[in-house]
Each structure stands twice: as C-alpha cells, then as structure tokens.
Design a protein around this motif. Structure first.
Motif, PDB file in Angstrom:
ATOM      1  N   ALA A   3       0.830  -1.203   0.000  1.00 14.93           N
ATOM      2  CA  ALA A   3       0.000   0.000   0.000  1.00 14.93           C
ATOM      3  C   ALA A   3       0.866   1.256   0.000  1.00 14.93           C
ATOM      4  O   ALA A   3       0.534   2.253  -0.634  1.00 14.93           O
ATOM      5  N   THR A   4       1.999   1.207   0.688  1.00 14.30           N
ATOM      6  CA  THR A   4       2.888   2.361   0.744  1.00 14.30           C
ATOM      7  C   THR A   4       3.451   2.682  -0.633  1.00 14.30           C
ATOM      8  O   THR A   4       3.457   3.839  -1.058  1.00 14.30           O
ATOM      9  N   VAL A   5       3.893   1.672  -1.351  1.00 10.54           N
ATOM     10  CA  VAL A   5       4.442   1.880  -2.691  1.00 10.54           C
ATOM     11  C   VAL A   5       3.353   2.419  -3.617  1.00 10.54           C
ATOM     12  O   VAL A   5       3.609   3.315  -4.430  1.00 10.54           O
ATOM     13  N   LEU A   6       2.147   1.906  -3.481  1.00 16.53           N
ATOM     14  CA  LEU A   6       1.045   2.371  -4.309  1.00 16.53           C
ATOM     15  C   LEU A   6       0.742   3.845  -4.039  1.00 16.53           C
ATOM     16  O   LEU A   6       0.562   4.632  -4.971  1.00 16.53           O
TER      17      LEU A   6
END
Length: 106
Positions: A3-6
């Motif tokens: 989710a962080t990368v997204l």
C-alpha cells in the motif's frame, strides 16, 4: 505491491501531472500561434480518441480480438457516416453488440 508503494506512485503521478499543467502555462503564446503547432494541437485529441477507440475495441488484455464490439463500432461508424443523430448511433452500436453477445458471440 504494498500500500505504501502504491500511495507513493499515486502522489508522484499527481505531482507530475500538476507540473506538466504548470509547464503548459509557461509556454509563450507566440509559440502556440505557429501554424504547425496550432494544427498539431487541433488534431491531437482526435488521434488520442482514435487510439482509445482502437485499443478498447480490438484488444482484450494483451491479445487482439475480433468480437461483438467490432461489429457494434462498425454499425456506429456507418450511422455516423450517414449523419444519424448521435443518440441513435450510441444506442444502435450498443444494441448490436448486446444482441451479438446474446446470440453467443464473445
């Protein structure tokens, strides 16, 4: 993808979009008034819509397919060529596609 990368990708893409729009406002008006540039910017939306139509009609994932969508678009194009009202064009294209799928065509 976590989710962080997204979220980082979404934020970077958003900032790039804002930067591109800001750069567009920085272009001198004299440059945009040149005949070649004016013609290209006038035709660019048509080319982009044509490419979108082709990719949405003729592809499924990574494959090129010929299915009911192609015939629906063909009927719509024929009606546009015959100068039919736009609402009729949309309804006829959708109806042809739906009837062909109902008949078993993918």
């Amino acid at each position: 993808m976590t989710a962080t990368v997204l979220w980082i990708a979404v934020i970077v893409a958003s900032l790039a979009s804002v930067a591109q729009k800001w750069l567009g406002y920085q272009v001198p008006p004299q440059l945009l008034e040149r005949p070649v540039i004016a013609r290209v910017t006038g035709l660019l939306p048509i080319a982009l819509l044509g490419a979108l139509l082709a990719t949405q009609t003729l592809t499924s994932g990574q494959a090129i397919v010929l299915d009911a969508r192609v015939l629906g678009v063909a009927v719509a194009a024929l009606l546009l060529w015959r100068r039919a009202p736009f609402l009729l064009v949309v309804i006829a294209g959708a109806a042809v596609t739906a009837l062909l799928r109902l008949a078993g065509m993918p």
